[in-house]
Design a protein around this motif. Structure first.
Motif, PDB file in Angstrom:
ATOM      1  N   ALA A 249      11.379 -47.093 -16.269  1.00 16.43           N
ATOM      2  CA  ALA A 249      10.389 -46.170 -16.744  1.00 16.43           C
ATOM      3  C   ALA A 249       9.062 -46.196 -15.892  1.00 16.43           C
ATOM      4  CB  ALA A 249      10.413 -46.417 -18.301  1.00 16.43           C
ATOM      5  N   GLY A 250       8.443 -45.400 -15.960  1.00 15.63           N
ATOM      6  CA  GLY A 250       7.008 -45.250 -15.157  1.00 15.63           C
ATOM      7  C   GLY A 250       6.320 -44.078 -15.360  1.00 15.63           C
ATOM      8  N   LEU A 251       4.828 -44.112 -14.971  1.00 15.79           N
ATOM      9  CA  LEU A 251       4.326 -43.009 -15.270  1.00 15.79           C
ATOM     10  C   LEU A 251       4.627 -41.605 -14.650  1.00 15.79           C
ATOM     11  CD1 LEU A 251       0.729 -44.493 -15.004  1.00 15.79           C
ATOM     12  CD2 LEU A 251       1.937 -43.803 -17.218  1.00 15.79           C
ATOM     13  N   ASP A 252       5.431 -41.752 -13.506  1.00 15.81           N
ATOM     14  CA  ASP A 252       6.013 -40.576 -12.906  1.00 15.81           C
ATOM     15  C   ASP A 252       7.116 -39.870 -13.687  1.00 15.81           C
ATOM     16  OD1 ASP A 252       7.945 -42.711 -12.717  1.00 15.81           O
ATOM     17  OD2 ASP A 252       8.552 -41.987 -10.800  1.00 15.81           O
ATOM     18  N   ARG A 253       7.310 -40.372 -14.838  1.00 19.79           N
ATOM     19  CA  ARG A 253       8.605 -39.884 -15.793  1.00 19.79           C
ATOM     20  C   ARG A 253       7.963 -39.078 -16.920  1.00 19.79           C
ATOM     21  NH1 ARG A 253      13.018 -43.605 -17.305  1.00 19.79           N
ATOM     22  NH2 ARG A 253      13.808 -41.786 -18.429  1.00 19.79           N
ATOM     23  N   LEU A 254       6.504 -39.130 -17.004  1.00 19.04           N
ATOM     24  CA  LEU A 254       5.962 -38.762 -18.266  1.00 19.04           C
ATOM     25  C   LEU A 254       6.176 -37.413 -18.562  1.00 19.04           C
ATOM     26  CD1 LEU A 254       2.290 -40.242 -18.344  1.00 19.04           C
ATOM     27  CD2 LEU A 254       4.315 -40.823 -19.815  1.00 19.04           C
ATOM     28  N   ASP A 255       6.433 -36.557 -17.466  1.00 18.25           N
ATOM     29  CA  ASP A 255       6.697 -35.098 -17.605  1.00 18.25           C
ATOM     30  C   ASP A 255       8.219 -35.118 -18.462  1.00 18.25           C
ATOM     31  OD1 ASP A 255       4.490 -33.923 -16.638  1.00 18.25           O
ATOM     32  OD2 ASP A 255       5.350 -34.125 -14.658  1.00 18.25           O
ATOM     33  N   ASP A 256       9.140 -35.841 -18.130  1.00 13.57           N
ATOM     34  CA  ASP A 256      10.316 -35.959 -19.041  1.00 13.57           C
ATOM     35  C   ASP A 256      10.231 -36.182 -20.287  1.00 13.57           C
ATOM     36  OD1 ASP A 256      11.428 -35.114 -16.457  1.00 13.57           O
ATOM     37  OD2 ASP A 256      12.144 -37.175 -16.044  1.00 13.57           O
ATOM     38  N   LEU A 257       9.512 -37.444 -20.540  1.00 11.78           N
ATOM     39  CA  LEU A 257       8.895 -37.683 -21.700  1.00 11.78           C
ATOM     40  C   LEU A 257       8.381 -36.849 -22.550  1.00 11.78           C
ATOM     41  CD1 LEU A 257       8.918 -40.180 -24.144  1.00 11.78           C
ATOM     42  CD2 LEU A 257       6.539 -40.899 -23.115  1.00 11.78           C
ATOM     43  N   LEU A 258       7.381 -36.028 -22.256  1.00 11.48           N
ATOM     44  CA  LEU A 258       6.797 -35.145 -22.894  1.00 11.48           C
ATOM     45  C   LEU A 258       7.804 -33.727 -23.303  1.00 11.48           C
ATOM     46  CD1 LEU A 258       4.387 -36.564 -22.098  1.00 11.48           C
ATOM     47  CD2 LEU A 258       3.087 -34.532 -21.735  1.00 11.48           C
ATOM     48  N   ASP A 259       8.547 -33.687 -22.484  1.00 12.58           N
ATOM     49  CA  ASP A 259       9.818 -32.352 -22.621  1.00 12.58           C
ATOM     50  C   ASP A 259      10.560 -33.190 -23.883  1.00 12.58           C
ATOM     51  OD1 ASP A 259       8.888 -30.879 -20.652  1.00 12.58           O
ATOM     52  OD2 ASP A 259      10.347 -31.768 -19.400  1.00 12.58           O
ATOM     53  N   GLN A 260      10.721 -34.304 -23.915  1.00  9.52           N
ATOM     54  CA  GLN A 260      11.566 -34.630 -25.009  1.00  9.52           C
ATOM     55  C   GLN A 260      10.865 -34.688 -26.430  1.00  9.52           C
ATOM     56  OE1 GLN A 260      12.566 -38.821 -24.259  1.00  9.52           O
ATOM     57  NE2 GLN A 260      13.409 -38.339 -22.220  1.00  9.52           N
ATOM     58  N   VAL A 261       9.639 -34.929 -26.384  1.00 14.36           N
ATOM     59  CA  VAL A 261       8.566 -34.894 -27.639  1.00 14.36           C
ATOM     60  C   VAL A 261       8.604 -33.493 -28.088  1.00 14.36           C
ATOM     61  CG1 VAL A 261       7.816 -37.534 -27.351  1.00 14.36           C
ATOM     62  CG2 VAL A 261       6.627 -35.395 -26.569  1.00 14.36           C
ATOM     63  N   ARG A 262       8.363 -32.768 -26.835  1.00 16.27           N
ATOM     64  CA  ARG A 262       8.106 -31.056 -27.661  1.00 16.27           C
ATOM     65  C   ARG A 262       9.530 -30.714 -28.267  1.00 16.27           C
ATOM     66  NH1 ARG A 262       6.556 -30.764 -21.651  1.00 16.27           N
ATOM     67  NH2 ARG A 262       3.988 -30.965 -21.906  1.00 16.27           N
ATOM     68  N   ALA A 263      10.544 -31.088 -27.575  1.00 18.85           N
ATOM     69  CA  ALA A 263      11.595 -30.657 -28.123  1.00 18.85           C
ATOM     70  C   ALA A 263      12.032 -31.140 -29.789  1.00 18.85           C
ATOM     71  CB  ALA A 263      12.992 -31.114 -27.270  1.00 18.85           C
ATOM     72  N   ALA A 264      11.337 -32.196 -29.992  1.00 26.26           N
ATOM     73  CA  ALA A 264      11.461 -32.833 -31.215  1.00 26.26           C
ATOM     74  C   ALA A 264      10.543 -32.293 -32.239  1.00 26.26           C
ATOM     75  CB  ALA A 264      11.272 -34.276 -31.318  1.00 26.26           C
ATOM     76  N   GLY A 265       9.443 -31.124 -31.654  1.00 29.61           N
ATOM     77  CA  GLY A 265       8.614 -30.471 -32.518  1.00 29.61           C
ATOM     78  C   GLY A 265       6.951 -31.101 -32.136  1.00 29.61           C
ATOM     79  N   LEU A 266       6.834 -31.750 -31.447  1.00 27.69           N
ATOM     80  CA  LEU A 266       5.519 -32.189 -31.049  1.00 27.69           C
ATOM     81  C   LEU A 266       4.832 -31.700 -29.984  1.00 27.69           C
ATOM     82  CD1 LEU A 266       3.139 -34.374 -31.825  1.00 27.69           C
ATOM     83  CD2 LEU A 266       4.111 -35.842 -29.964  1.00 27.69           C
ATOM     84  N   ASP A 267       3.858 -30.800 -29.987  1.00 33.34           N
ATOM     85  CA  ASP A 267       3.295 -29.946 -29.048  1.00 33.34           C
ATOM     86  C   ASP A 267       2.133 -30.894 -28.273  1.00 33.34           C
ATOM     87  OD1 ASP A 267       2.145 -28.200 -27.400  1.00 33.34           O
ATOM     88  OD2 ASP A 267       1.017 -27.009 -28.980  1.00 33.34           O
ATOM     89  N   ALA A 268       2.786 -31.480 -27.250  1.00 30.37           N
ATOM     90  CA  ALA A 268       2.150 -32.639 -26.183  1.00 30.37           C
ATOM     91  C   ALA A 268       1.749 -31.987 -25.040  1.00 30.37           C
ATOM     92  CB  ALA A 268       3.033 -33.652 -26.185  1.00 30.37           C
ATOM     93  N   THR A 269       0.600 -31.955 -24.386  1.00 27.34           N
ATOM     94  CA  THR A 269       0.284 -31.906 -23.226  1.00 27.34           C
ATOM     95  C   THR A 269      -0.547 -33.204 -22.406  1.00 27.34           C
ATOM     96  OG1 THR A 269      -2.297 -31.446 -24.121  1.00 27.34           O
ATOM     97  CG2 THR A 269      -0.801 -29.716 -24.164  1.00 27.34           C
TER      98      THR A 269
END
Length: 379
Positions: A249-269
């Motif tokens: 894991a690293g900060l270069d994977r934040l986009d993937d992480l935000l995609d996961q939480v968006r799919a769970a219902g959290l509108d993250a930017t």
């Protein structure tokens, strides 16, 4: 027994009320007739009862036992009708005893027996007009005092047990997070040692034939490095769990992480500021985990809402800010209580990661009703 506490303001108020009630009742009931000769004695008894009520928590069993042992014979020998203040004092002392000692202890049993003897003596010396109704009232009031004392003790015991469980869970959370950090750092160290070993082997092959001594030194370093990598892999095999598989894991994977939480219902930017310079592997991983845990907490405690993640690369420092707006203030405040300094295991893990790199992490509710996590990590 539970911890003895000094007299509180409530204890002082109850003692003053008992003392004033006793004086008023004795002066009003014994100021005329033959009973007035004993008036000073009964007033002194009322004052003594007030003192007993004030310090009842210091020795609840002794005070109740002595009170009943003195009062019951006086009632029986003098055929004296019990005053109301005497009965209410006994109820307070009974309540205190059962709120302090174990319900199945000898002291509790003896205290209940003494209280029963007091009620029996009080009813035996009552006026002829007193009937079974008065007896029932006295018994019910005594039962209520005893039940209230048991309930208070039960509440205190449960509170102590809950606090102990909370401390145990917090220690377990810290140990678990530290073990996870250790596993991740083992990965980083193993990778770094492997790279150094490969580079050492490459340099050895580039040496001239007459540099046999240098070749032997590099071969020894290469062998030591491979042995260290093998040992680290064996250790990792013992430490690693099923959840530890997958890419680093690293900060270069934040986009993937935000995609996961968006799919769970959290509108993250995500907002990135400054120059995204490469970070040390351990720092990069810990920063990612802090963001991941903060977003997980937002999903868990705030539900579907909006969140912003800010990664700010500053000279010598990495600033992280994760803010969720929260659906409403009440929910955010409840979450703040659930994830506060004492009981929030998610915050414990984030603070451990920040402290690992001599950084700081703050978290708390926002004036707008949301919740924010801010971390400063030296780099």
């Amino acid at each position: 027994m539970l911890h003895r506490r000094p007299p509180t303001l409530v204890d002082w108020l109850v003692a003053v009320v008992v003392g004033l009630f006793a004086i008023a009742e004795e002066v009003g009931g014994r100021s005329t007739g033959p009973a007035r000769d004993h008036l000073p004695v009964w007033i002194a008894g009322g004052i003594a009862a007030a003192v007993a009520v004030l310090f009842r928590r210091r020795a609840p069993f002794a005070i109740l036992f002595v009170y009943c042992a003195v009062t019951v014979p006086l009632l029986l020998l003098e055929s004296q009708t019990a005053a109301a203040w005497q009965f209410y004092t006994e109820l307070v002392l009974l309540f205190t005893l059962l709120s302090e000692v174990r319900p199945r202890s000898v002291r509790a049993a003896v205290g209940l027996a003494a209280s029963g003897a007091y009620v029996a003596a009080m009813m035996s010396t009552s006026s002829p007009q007193a009937g079974w109704g008065d007896v029932a009232v006295a018994v019910v009031m005594s039962a209520i005092a005893a039940g209230a004392g048991l309930a208070v003790r039960r509440h205190r015991v449960l509170a102590v047990q809950a606090a102990e469980r909370g401390e145990l869970l917090a220690r377990e959370a810290v140990a678990e997070e530290r073990a996870r950090i250790a596993r991740e750092l083992h990965d980083i160290v193993a990778h770094s040692v492997s790279v150094m070993t490969m580079q050492t082997g490459g340099v050895r092959l580039m040496l001239r034939e007459d540099q046999e001594r240098e070749r032997q030194v590099l071969a020894s370093i290469e062998e030591t490095g491979r042995g260290a990598v093998d040992e680290l892999r064996r250790m990792l095999g013992l430490l690693r769990g099923p959840a530890d598989s997958g890419p680093q894991a690293g900060l270069d994977r934040l986009d993937d992480l935000l995609d996961q939480v968006r799919a769970a219902g959290l509108d993250a930017t995500l907002e990135v500021r400054g120059d995204p310079a490469p970070l040390p592997a351990g720092l990069d991983m810990s920063a990612y985990r802090i963001v991941q845990e903060a977003l997980t907490n937002a999903l868990k405690h705030a539900g579907p809402t909006r969140a912003t993640v800010t990664v700010d690369y500053r000279p010598g420092e990495l600033h992280l800010e994760i803010v969720d707006l929260g659906p409403r203030e009440g929910r955010a405040q409840a979450r703040a209580r659930g994830a506060g300094q004492e009981g929030g295991h998610g915050l414990i893990g984030m603070r451990e990661r920040a402290a690992l790199f001599h950084g700081t992490l703050t978290a708390g509710p926002l004036a707008s009703g949301g919740f924010g996590v801010r971390a400063v990590l030296p780099r």
